[in-house]
Design an enzyme around this catalytic site. Structure first.
Site, mmCIF file in Angstrom:
data_model
loop_
_atom_site.group_PDB
_atom_site.id
_atom_site.type_symbol
_atom_site.label_atom_id
_atom_site.label_comp_id
_atom_site.label_asym_id
_atom_site.label_seq_id
_atom_site.Cartn_x
_atom_site.Cartn_y
_atom_site.Cartn_z
ATOM 1 N N SER A 1 0.871 -1.183 0.000
ATOM 2 C CA SER A 1 0.000 0.000 0.000
ATOM 3 C C SER A 1 0.902 1.225 0.000
ATOM 4 O O SER A 1 2.091 1.126 0.359
ATOM 5 C CB SER A 1 -0.838 -0.012 1.287
ATOM 6 N N TYR B 1 -2.285 -1.332 10.368
ATOM 7 C CA TYR B 1 -2.209 -1.454 8.905
ATOM 8 C C TYR B 1 -0.859 -0.935 8.394
ATOM 9 O O TYR B 1 -0.191 -1.601 7.594
ATOM 10 C CB TYR B 1 -3.369 -0.672 8.296
HETATM 11 P P1 NAD Z 1 -11.486 -6.253 -0.387
HETATM 12 O O1 NAD Z 1 -12.111 -6.215 0.969
HETATM 13 O O2 NAD Z 1 -12.312 -5.956 -1.588
HETATM 14 O O3 NAD Z 1 -10.806 -7.667 -0.614
HETATM 15 C C1 NAD Z 1 -10.042 -8.312 0.389
HETATM 16 C C2 NAD Z 1 -9.968 -9.787 0.070
HETATM 17 O O4 NAD Z 1 -9.224 -10.424 1.132
HETATM 18 C C3 NAD Z 1 -11.356 -10.463 0.052
HETATM 19 O O5 NAD Z 1 -11.409 -11.444 -0.960
HETATM 20 C C4 NAD Z 1 -11.435 -11.122 1.425
HETATM 21 O O6 NAD Z 1 -12.263 -12.266 1.487
HETATM 22 C C5 NAD Z 1 -9.974 -11.520 1.603
HETATM 23 N N1 NAD Z 1 -9.681 -11.812 3.003
HETATM 24 C C6 NAD Z 1 -9.827 -10.994 4.077
HETATM 25 N N2 NAD Z 1 -9.531 -11.671 5.207
HETATM 26 C C7 NAD Z 1 -9.190 -12.929 4.831
HETATM 27 C C8 NAD Z 1 -8.790 -14.097 5.520
HETATM 28 N N3 NAD Z 1 -8.706 -14.137 6.858
HETATM 29 N N4 NAD Z 1 -8.524 -15.221 4.812
HETATM 30 C C9 NAD Z 1 -8.640 -15.225 3.458
HETATM 31 N N5 NAD Z 1 -9.003 -14.149 2.747
HETATM 32 C C10 NAD Z 1 -9.272 -13.017 3.423
HETATM 33 O O7 NAD Z 1 -10.241 -5.265 -0.284
HETATM 34 P P2 NAD Z 1 -9.242 -4.681 -1.397
HETATM 35 O O8 NAD Z 1 -9.353 -3.220 -1.325
HETATM 36 O O9 NAD Z 1 -9.393 -5.378 -2.683
HETATM 37 O O10 NAD Z 1 -7.848 -5.063 -0.736
HETATM 38 C C11 NAD Z 1 -6.945 -6.007 -1.281
HETATM 39 C C12 NAD Z 1 -5.529 -5.682 -0.802
HETATM 40 O O11 NAD Z 1 -5.130 -4.424 -1.326
HETATM 41 C C13 NAD Z 1 -5.395 -5.588 0.711
HETATM 42 O O12 NAD Z 1 -4.175 -6.171 1.122
HETATM 43 C C14 NAD Z 1 -5.367 -4.086 0.957
HETATM 44 O O13 NAD Z 1 -4.681 -3.754 2.137
HETATM 45 C C15 NAD Z 1 -4.635 -3.619 -0.272
HETATM 46 N N6 NAD Z 1 -4.836 -2.204 -0.595
HETATM 47 C C16 NAD Z 1 -6.097 -1.710 -0.828
HETATM 48 C C17 NAD Z 1 -6.239 -0.374 -1.143
HETATM 49 C C18 NAD Z 1 -7.593 0.239 -1.429
HETATM 50 O O14 NAD Z 1 -7.666 1.467 -1.507
HETATM 51 N N7 NAD Z 1 -8.635 -0.546 -1.617
HETATM 52 C C19 NAD Z 1 -5.128 0.467 -1.203
HETATM 53 C C20 NAD Z 1 -3.883 -0.068 -0.957
HETATM 54 C C21 NAD Z 1 -3.738 -1.404 -0.663
#
Ligand code: NAD
Length: 255
Positions: A137, A150
């Site tokens: 991130s 985080y």
């Molecule tokens: P999201 O909530 O849409 O997806 C998260 C995924 O992780 C889901 O499929 C969920 O089921 C899975 N997950 C969560 N806990 C779990 C567990 N215990 N076991 C197995 N699977 C699990 O979120 P996203 O925004 O797509 O995030 C994906 C990644 O990107 C994360 O690591 C997040 O920190 C990172 N990220 C997101 C953003 C943003 O702005 N959305 C920015 C930077 C980084």
């Protein structure tokens, strides 16, 4: 055909990354807690004419992670590309931060990447090819208040990436982190709603005044840009691109 395993790929960024690998005809191992996970894997398999499987492994449980990797290797022969993407968020002042949320964020966002990497490593080493892509991130490079767990997990993930890049170099195993700014996924939509309630302002104001305030480009980062970067990092051509943390964050880290 190569195989990619993407944790947390039944939602948001992980699903977007999976679609880009599907276009390149990879076999895909899906994972995530969404109840329609098996259908998502099946539908993408049909749509793109590729082989897929789904694992419900919980990233909090090391024995389930090990079983998922073993099943993937038995099914497809190898995991050539590993994308550590599963993640959760929780926002609170440090003095009120619940211990169980801290532990869950460190376990899912950081420690699960250690377990997946550990179990794919032997095969990657033997076949002299491996690509590990960690979805960190912008918060892997800089901090924001109220996100102590985080930010700690994501900084840790960047450190882990550098270490395995060094260990993997003799075996053509690369490791890189992608560091996105804000992406409009369920994870962020929940934050928008929470912040609107906390500050008693409309959601549009949360997006413009709070979230995108740190990005020079006032737009959400697209999942396609992250997916295409992941596909490039996974390619043969990217063999000397390793140990990096690549911001795709609308210029947030340029400031
Ligand atoms: P999201 O909530 O849409 O997806 C998260 C995924 O992780 C889901 O499929 C969920 O089921 C899975 N997950 C969560 N806990 C779990 C567990 N215990 N076991 C197995 N699977 C699990 O979120 P996203 O925004 O797509 O995030 C994906 C990644 O990107 C994360 O690591 C997040 O920190 C990172 N990220 C997101 C953003 C943003 O702005 N959305 C920015 C930077 C980084």
């Amino acid at each position: 055909m190569k195989t990619v395993l993407i944790t947390g790929s039944t939602s948001g960024i992980g699903l977007g990354i999976a679609k880009e690998f599907a276009k390149e005809k990879y076999n895909i191992v899906f994972n995530g807690l969404e109840v329609d996970g098996p259908q998502i894997a099946e539908n993408i398999g049909k749509e793109y004419g590729i082989k897929t499987m789904y694992s419900p492994a919980n990233m909090l449980k090391p024995e389930e992670i090990k079983a998922m990797i073993e099943q993937a290797i038995t099914t497809f022969g190898s995991v050539d590309v590993l994308v550590n993407n599963a993640g959760i968020q929780f926002v609170s002042a440090v003095e009120d931060f619940p211990e169980e949320k801290w532990n869950a964020i460190i376990a899912i966002n950081l420690t699960s990447a250690f377990h997946t990497t550990k179990h794919v490593w032997k095969k990657m080493k033997e076949q002299k090819f491996g690509r590990i892509i960690n979805i960190a991130s912008a918060h892997g490079l800089v901090a924001s208040e109220f996100k102590s767990a985080y930010v700690s997990a994501k900084h840790g993930l960047v450190g882990f990436t550098k270490t395995i890049a060094l260990e993997g170099a003799p075996f053509n195993i690369t490791a890189n982190a992608i560091c996105p700014g804000y992406v409009k996924t369920p994870l962020v939509e929940k934050q928008i709603a929470d912040q609107a309630k906390t500050h008693n302002i409309p959601e549009s104001e949360v997006i413009n005044k709070i979230m995108l305030q740190k990005q020079a480009v006032k737009e959400f980062v697209s999942v396609e840009s992250l997916g295409k970067m992941a596909v490039f990092l996974a390619s043969d051509t990217a063999n000397t691109l390793t140990g990096t943390a690549i911001p795709i964050d609308g210029g947030w880290n340029a400031q």
